[in-house]
Design a protein around this motif. Structure first.
Motif, PDB file in Angstrom:
ATOM      1  N   THR B 144       0.957  -1.440  -0.221  1.00  0.00           N
ATOM      2  CA  THR B 144      -0.029  -0.033   0.198  1.00  0.00           C
ATOM      3  C   THR B 144       1.068   1.379  -0.239  1.00  0.00           C
ATOM      4  OG1 THR B 144      -1.680  -1.736   1.552  1.00  0.00           O
ATOM      5  CG2 THR B 144      -2.432   0.880   1.021  1.00  0.00           C
ATOM      6  N   MET B 145       1.748   1.164   0.965  1.00  0.00           N
ATOM      7  CA  MET B 145       2.743   2.577   1.237  1.00  0.00           C
ATOM      8  C   MET B 145       3.258   2.387  -0.574  1.00  0.00           C
ATOM      9  SD  MET B 145       2.593   5.019   3.369  1.00  0.00           S
ATOM     10  CE  MET B 145       3.997   5.974   4.696  1.00  0.00           C
ATOM     11  N   LEU B 146       3.472   1.432  -0.915  1.00  0.00           N
ATOM     12  CA  LEU B 146       4.416   1.547  -2.204  1.00  0.00           C
ATOM     13  C   LEU B 146       3.823   2.059  -3.046  1.00  0.00           C
ATOM     14  CD1 LEU B 146       7.825   0.439  -2.601  1.00  0.00           C
ATOM     15  CD2 LEU B 146       6.879  -1.507  -3.771  1.00  0.00           C
ATOM     16  N   LEU B 147       2.909   2.120  -3.262  1.00  0.00           N
ATOM     17  CA  LEU B 147       2.085   2.297  -4.458  1.00  0.00           C
ATOM     18  C   LEU B 147       1.487   3.844  -4.605  1.00  0.00           C
ATOM     19  CD1 LEU B 147      -0.473  -0.664  -5.371  1.00  0.00           C
ATOM     20  CD2 LEU B 147       1.548  -0.006  -6.707  1.00  0.00           C
ATOM     21  N   PHE B 148       1.005   4.510  -3.089  1.00  0.00           N
ATOM     22  CA  PHE B 148       0.875   5.238  -2.752  1.00  0.00           C
ATOM     23  C   PHE B 148       1.638   6.491  -2.466  1.00  0.00           C
ATOM     24  CE2 PHE B 148      -2.918   2.214  -2.874  1.00  0.00           C
ATOM     25  CZ  PHE B 148      -3.793   2.494  -4.303  1.00  0.00           C
ATOM     26  N   PHE B 154      11.751   5.102   4.139  1.00  0.00           N
ATOM     27  CA  PHE B 154      11.491   4.198   4.416  1.00  0.00           C
ATOM     28  C   PHE B 154      10.147   3.793   5.765  1.00  0.00           C
ATOM     29  CE2 PHE B 154      15.562   5.430   6.692  1.00  0.00           C
ATOM     30  CZ  PHE B 154      16.952   4.477   6.115  1.00  0.00           C
ATOM     31  N   GLY B 155       9.299   4.284   4.379  1.00  0.00           N
ATOM     32  CA  GLY B 155       8.025   4.189   4.394  1.00  0.00           C
ATOM     33  C   GLY B 155       7.067   2.076   4.798  1.00  0.00           C
ATOM     34  N   THR B 156       7.965   2.250   3.680  1.00  0.00           N
ATOM     35  CA  THR B 156       7.560   0.991   3.207  1.00  0.00           C
ATOM     36  C   THR B 156       7.771   0.096   4.303  1.00  0.00           C
ATOM     37  OG1 THR B 156       9.649   0.293   2.181  1.00  0.00           O
ATOM     38  CG2 THR B 156       7.857   0.599   0.340  1.00  0.00           C
ATOM     39  N   SER B 157       8.904   0.205   5.465  1.00  0.00           N
ATOM     40  CA  SER B 157       8.997  -1.052   6.658  1.00  0.00           C
ATOM     41  C   SER B 157       8.492  -0.427   7.281  1.00  0.00           C
ATOM     42  CB  SER B 157      10.562  -0.810   6.683  1.00  0.00           C
ATOM     43  OG  SER B 157      11.871  -0.305   5.463  1.00  0.00           O
ATOM     44  N   LEU B 158       8.144   1.063   7.344  1.00  0.00           N
ATOM     45  CA  LEU B 158       7.044   1.041   8.913  1.00  0.00           C
ATOM     46  C   LEU B 158       5.782   1.061   8.909  1.00  0.00           C
ATOM     47  CD1 LEU B 158       8.574   4.963   9.356  1.00  0.00           C
ATOM     48  CD2 LEU B 158       8.926   2.809  10.998  1.00  0.00           C
ATOM     49  N   ALA B 159       5.470   1.232   7.247  1.00  0.00           N
ATOM     50  CA  ALA B 159       3.899   0.137   6.644  1.00  0.00           C
ATOM     51  C   ALA B 159       3.979  -1.114   7.310  1.00  0.00           C
ATOM     52  CB  ALA B 159       3.535   0.478   5.268  1.00  0.00           C
ATOM     53  N   GLY B 160       4.927  -1.681   6.798  1.00  0.00           N
ATOM     54  CA  GLY B 160       5.187  -2.988   6.325  1.00  0.00           C
ATOM     55  C   GLY B 160       4.640  -4.019   8.194  1.00  0.00           C
ATOM     56  N   LEU B 161       5.671  -3.309   9.385  1.00  0.00           N
ATOM     57  CA  LEU B 161       6.095  -3.080  10.842  1.00  0.00           C
ATOM     58  C   LEU B 161       4.032  -2.699  11.035  1.00  0.00           C
ATOM     59  CD1 LEU B 161       8.205  -1.456  12.939  1.00  0.00           C
ATOM     60  CD2 LEU B 161       7.964  -3.798  12.465  1.00  0.00           C
ATOM     61  N   LEU B 204      -4.865  -4.935  -6.095  1.00  0.00           N
ATOM     62  CA  LEU B 204      -3.213  -3.606  -5.663  1.00  0.00           C
ATOM     63  C   LEU B 204      -2.938  -3.931  -7.504  1.00  0.00           C
ATOM     64  CD1 LEU B 204      -1.782  -2.834  -2.115  1.00  0.00           C
ATOM     65  CD2 LEU B 204      -3.763  -1.812  -3.714  1.00  0.00           C
ATOM     66  N   PHE B 205      -2.029  -4.773  -7.529  1.00  0.00           N
ATOM     67  CA  PHE B 205      -1.670  -6.148  -8.035  1.00  0.00           C
ATOM     68  C   PHE B 205      -2.791  -5.614  -9.967  1.00  0.00           C
ATOM     69  CE2 PHE B 205      -1.000  -9.368 -11.410  1.00  0.00           C
ATOM     70  CZ  PHE B 205       0.247  -7.776 -12.386  1.00  0.00           C
ATOM     71  N   THR B 206      -3.641  -5.527  -9.520  1.00  0.00           N
ATOM     72  CA  THR B 206      -4.342  -5.221 -10.687  1.00  0.00           C
ATOM     73  C   THR B 206      -4.778  -3.823 -10.434  1.00  0.00           C
ATOM     74  OG1 THR B 206      -6.684  -5.758  -9.705  1.00  0.00           O
ATOM     75  CG2 THR B 206      -5.907  -7.959 -11.096  1.00  0.00           C
ATOM     76  N   VAL B 207      -4.593  -3.101 -10.133  1.00  0.00           N
ATOM     77  CA  VAL B 207      -4.636  -1.926 -10.228  1.00  0.00           C
ATOM     78  C   VAL B 207      -3.920  -0.512  -9.906  1.00  0.00           C
ATOM     79  CG1 VAL B 207      -7.381  -1.751  -9.334  1.00  0.00           C
ATOM     80  CG2 VAL B 207      -5.398  -0.875  -7.708  1.00  0.00           C
ATOM     81  N   ALA B 208      -2.794  -1.599 -10.001  1.00  0.00           N
ATOM     82  CA  ALA B 208      -1.501  -0.688 -10.083  1.00  0.00           C
ATOM     83  C   ALA B 208      -1.274  -0.245 -11.553  1.00  0.00           C
ATOM     84  CB  ALA B 208      -0.146  -1.730 -10.070  1.00  0.00           C
ATOM     85  N   GLY B 209      -0.596   0.923 -12.162  1.00  0.00           N
ATOM     86  CA  GLY B 209      -0.215   0.858 -13.490  1.00  0.00           C
ATOM     87  C   GLY B 209       1.076   0.172 -14.069  1.00  0.00           C
ATOM     88  N   GLN B 210       1.562   0.655 -14.945  1.00  0.00           N
ATOM     89  CA  GLN B 210       3.126  -0.396 -15.317  1.00  0.00           C
ATOM     90  C   GLN B 210       4.295  -0.523 -14.795  1.00  0.00           C
ATOM     91  OE1 GLN B 210       1.530  -2.244 -18.101  1.00  0.00           O
ATOM     92  NE2 GLN B 210       3.870  -2.950 -17.447  1.00  0.00           N
ATOM     93  N   HIS B 211       4.587   0.985 -13.572  1.00  0.00           N
ATOM     94  CA  HIS B 211       5.604   1.037 -12.938  1.00  0.00           C
ATOM     95  C   HIS B 211       5.027   0.311 -12.107  1.00  0.00           C
ATOM     96  CE1 HIS B 211       9.125   2.677 -10.551  1.00  0.00           C
ATOM     97  NE2 HIS B 211       7.961   2.657  -9.951  1.00  0.00           N
ATOM     98  N   ILE B 213       3.649  -2.419 -10.836  1.00  0.00           N
ATOM     99  CA  ILE B 213       3.378  -3.606 -11.444  1.00  0.00           C
ATOM    100  C   ILE B 213       3.920  -4.344 -10.626  1.00  0.00           C
ATOM    101  CG2 ILE B 213       3.215  -5.453 -13.036  1.00  0.00           C
ATOM    102  CD1 ILE B 213       0.513  -4.477 -14.193  1.00  0.00           C
ATOM    103  N   ALA B 214       5.533  -4.025 -12.003  1.00  0.00           N
ATOM    104  CA  ALA B 214       6.896  -4.772 -10.924  1.00  0.00           C
ATOM    105  C   ALA B 214       6.794  -4.422  -9.367  1.00  0.00           C
ATOM    106  CB  ALA B 214       7.883  -3.525 -11.954  1.00  0.00           C
ATOM    107  N   GLN B 215       6.675  -3.604  -8.668  1.00  0.00           N
ATOM    108  CA  GLN B 215       6.766  -3.340  -6.988  1.00  0.00           C
ATOM    109  C   GLN B 215       5.830  -4.285  -6.636  1.00  0.00           C
ATOM    110  OE1 GLN B 215       8.765  -1.505  -6.047  1.00  0.00           O
ATOM    111  NE2 GLN B 215       8.846   0.432  -8.066  1.00  0.00           N
ATOM    112  N   VAL B 216       4.244  -4.423  -7.135  1.00  0.00           N
ATOM    113  CA  VAL B 216       3.731  -5.026  -6.667  1.00  0.00           C
ATOM    114  C   VAL B 216       4.159  -6.594  -6.442  1.00  0.00           C
ATOM    115  CG1 VAL B 216       1.371  -6.190  -5.753  1.00  0.00           C
ATOM    116  CG2 VAL B 216       1.804  -3.583  -6.671  1.00  0.00           C
TER     117      VAL B 216
END
Lengths: 349, 370
Positions: B144-148, B154-161, B204-211, B213-216
């Motif tokens: 979620t953090m990575l896409l939005f 360190f947002g992804t790590s904190l959101a993961g936590l 999220l994978f199906t709504v993510a844009g081209q960029h 998708i690789a992240q998800v």
């Protein structure tokens, strides 16, 4: 859910039939729900079409116009496909639960759908399979192989009870299957993206498959309908069933084959959709009790209502886009699964 | 008993002295045996650690040396690994291969640690963060953090936590019933909740844009493909903090292995230790997941292997290098293995780990300690 008669109780061949007024209420209610989701699914969507115009389009099938195209080529086939697939999943779930005497059994939870998906992917990659017709035979093989595998593992575990053993076996097999899918397709990004969309079960754009999947699904549903009595007898336990003159192994195998057929047809058409069978089977049993002659048809109706309802809801919750039906059913089905897992009698079944 | 004495016949006095002697001998012999056993255990643990370190060094070398670009002389690899070369060697080794290898190593260590902590606490080999759904929760938060909001440091790590802690709390709240937490209910509830998280990531994978998708995709399969030095530093910090906490909790966990009553009697604050262990384990799994995605079954395998090698007492510490060897080895195999490569690392660990999981549920007797 095991609701068989205890050994001390007098051996009734089948559980009591629900009282007539209640059965009538349930039938009417099920019919109304079915009609309601069908109307909602045809009437609601990203494009607003007024009810009056819908009626006009339905009355004049040949009429021109964009709204007519939307209805006839997308919404109506999609709704019918949803009803068929939902009914197949509902029946499949109930039969699997009856056969394994396991309230958590369901084609998605047991990994059977993932197994079907792997074989479909194998077919696409190596046998040039295309179209639901081809998918179906691959999915059928995959479902059968996976069902046997999960059942063999699940019944030999020491994990507390056979209920949990079967679920754990399903989770492990599903994990292997989904990493096999990734392994098979990961090198080609385009194929991968395409298959990821397929492996997230959804009804979007699948309406044209209706004609291809219908023969298989209808065969499965028709074969399932007369199974109610057999399942009733099997649920009394092997000894009693044998005493009542049923060939237990053959009956089991036949019922399992029908469940696998239904699951394969559903998966070939829309990809794996978990939890529909689970919720449908329990809802049906809550409404009419343990008699499978009643709960099996009702489970089909519940599955159809659930799948089409979830699909319609998925179209409406967000603007400019939609949530896939498998995501919606996971959101609806998981609380149910957790609730079942919390029941006291389950863990030490 | 090391030896038995034949009864003596020459008088009560002799008998008395003999039994005193025997008792002393026995005490000495037992003490010697215990010391010997302890020493043997330590020797064995040392040997195992040495072998694991050698394996890690070998895998690290393989991970740095192997690769498509052949123009880097082997002599340049070591300096380049520490950022002492410029140009191609710097780019390939220092920017790509080194962070990747270190991320695999550190993430594996964290997965191993979290799995062993949970297995030791819950006393069931199935109760690992990925089975109980914690990795899925962390993946959902991080994605979620990575896409939005990808720009937050360190947002992804904190959101993961955050996702992981929320999931632990939910699983515990839902699987508790009348005081005790039933292990199998915990596992079932975890399976259910991870289905929701997986469905969410799929969505999220199906709504993510081209960029996006690789992240998800990383959170769907788990890989160290796009590891960066920022990721490595997150993992290193996480390993230091979680490892320290685990070391502090170690003695109490050993006491709790004797059972809650006995542990309470020995002065262990059972409730606090349990919560702390759950949080440390969840944090380790979440931080590793937030960098690499869910690399499945590593936390499940590491603990039992460690127990088999050195016994339950040292298993948590040893699961750390074992997890590191597994993920780094799987990554080298995933990148350069014959026929299959390149695949995401998580695919390989799942393919190797799931059969082991099956074997585990087939042979474990219910109630046997992890």
């Amino acid at each position: 859910m095991k609701q068989s008669a205890s050994p001390a109780a007098p051996p009734t061949p089948t559980p009591a039939r629900p009282r007539a007024p209640r059965a009538a209420v349930v039938v009417v209610l099920a019919g109304l729900m079915l009609a309601a989701v069908t109307i909602a699914s045809i009437g609601l969507g990203a494009r607003d079409i007024s009810p009056l115009e819908i009626v006009r389009i339905l009355l004049h099938p040949g009429a021109e116009g964009y709204n007519g195209d939307v209805l006839w080529t997308e919404r109506i086939p999609r709704t019918l496909l949803g009803l068929t697939v939902g009914a197949a999943l509902g029946a499949s779930g109930l039969i699997m639960q009856a056969l394994t005497m396991n309230p958590l059994a369901e084609p998605g939870v047991l990994g059977v759908e993932q197994g079907a998906a792997v074989f479909v992917v194998l077919g696409i990659l190596f046998l040039d399979t295309s179209g639901v017709h081809g998918y179906f035979w691959m999915a059928l093989t995959g479902s059968a192989v996976t069902a046997v595998l999960v059942f063999l593992i699940g019944t030999r575990t020491n994990a507390g009870s056979s209920t949990i053993g079967l679920v754990l076996a399903g989770v492990a097999v599903a994990a292997v299957m989904s990493s096999l899918i990734t392994l098979l397709v990961v090198r080609d990004e385009a194929v991968y993206a395409h298959l990821r969309f397929w492996s997230v079960g959804q009804l979007t754009g699948r309406g044209q498959f209706l004609g291809q999947v219908l023969p298989f699904a209808l065969t499965g549903l028709l074969l399932a309908l007369p199974l109610g009595r057999t399942l009733n007898l099997l649920s009394l336990g092997d000894e009693t069933a044998r005493g009542l003159g049923i060939r237990v192994e053959r009956a089991r195998l036949a019922s399992a084959a029908v469940a696998v057929l239904l699951c394969a047809a559903a998966t070939a058409a829309v990809g794996p959709v978990a939890f529909v069978g689970l919720v449908a089977a329990h809802t049906a049993r809550m409404l009419v009790g343990a008699d499978h002659r009643w709960s099996l048809p009702l489970s089909m109706v519940c599955g159809a209502v659930l799948l089409v309802g979830a699909d319609t809801a998925g179209r409406l919750v967000i603007d400019h886009g939609e949530i896939q039906v498998s995501v919606m059913t996971a959101l609806l089905g998981t609380p149910f699964f957790v609730w079942l897992a919390r029941r006291r009698d389950l863990v030490r079944m | 008993m090391p030896q038995t004495h034949a009864p003596r016949t020459d008088g009560a006095r002799d008998l008395g002295r003999a039994s005193r002697d025997t008792a002393a001998e026995l005490r000495a012999a037992t003490a010697a045996r215990l010391r010997g056993a302890h020493r043997a255990g330590v020797r064995r643990a040392r040997l195992v650690v040495c072998v694991l370190v050698l394996m890690l060094l070998g895998l690290l070398a393989a991970s740095l040396l192997l690769g498509g670009v052949k123009r880097i002389p082997a002599g340049d690899v070591l300096p380049a690994a520490f950022g002492l070369r410029t140009g191609l060697a710097d780019y390939v080794i220092f920017r790509i291969r080194m962070p990747r290898a270190l991320a695999a190593l550190l993430a594996g260590a964290l997965f191993g640690l979290s799995g062993a902590l949970y297995q030791r606490l819950i006393r069931n080999p199935l109760a690992t963060p990925d089975i109980v759904g914690i990795s899925a929760g962390a993946g959902a938060g991080a994605t979620t953090m990575l896409l939005f909001a990808p720009a937050v440091p360190f947002g992804t790590s904190l959101a993961g936590l955050g996702g992981a802690f929320a999931l632990v709390a939910t699983v515990l709240a839902l699987s508790g019933r009348g005081g005790g937490v039933d292990t199998y209910r915990l596992v079932l509830v975890g399976i259910g909740l991870s289905a929701v998280c997986t469905a969410y990531v799929n969505y999220l994978f199906t709504v993510a844009g081209q960029h996006g998708i690789a992240q998800v995709m990383r959170w769907l399969v788990g890989s160290v493909n796009d590891a960066t030095w920022e990721g490595v530093s997150t993992l290193a910090g996480a390993l230091a903090v979680c490892g320290l906490c685990a070391a502090l909790l170690g003695r109490s966990l050993g006491g709790m292995a004797l059972g809650d009553q006995l542990a309470l009697g020995l002065g262990t604050r059972v409730g606090a230790v349990r919560i702390a262990t759950l949080l440390v384990g969840a944090a380790a799994a979440a931080l590793a997941t937030s960098v690499t995605g869910p690399i499945g079954f590593v936390s499940l395998i590491s603990g039992p292997i460690a127990i088999r090698l050195v016994g339950a007492d040292r298993s948590v510490a040893l699961a750390v290098p074992i997890g590191a060897v597994i993920v780094l080895g799987a990554d080298v195999l995933a990148q350069h293995g014959p026929v299959i490569s390149p695949v995401p690392t998580g695919v390989l660990t799942a393919l190797l780990g799931a059969p082991y999981f099956v074997w585990l549920i087939l042979r474990r007797r219910q109630g046997a300690p992890a």
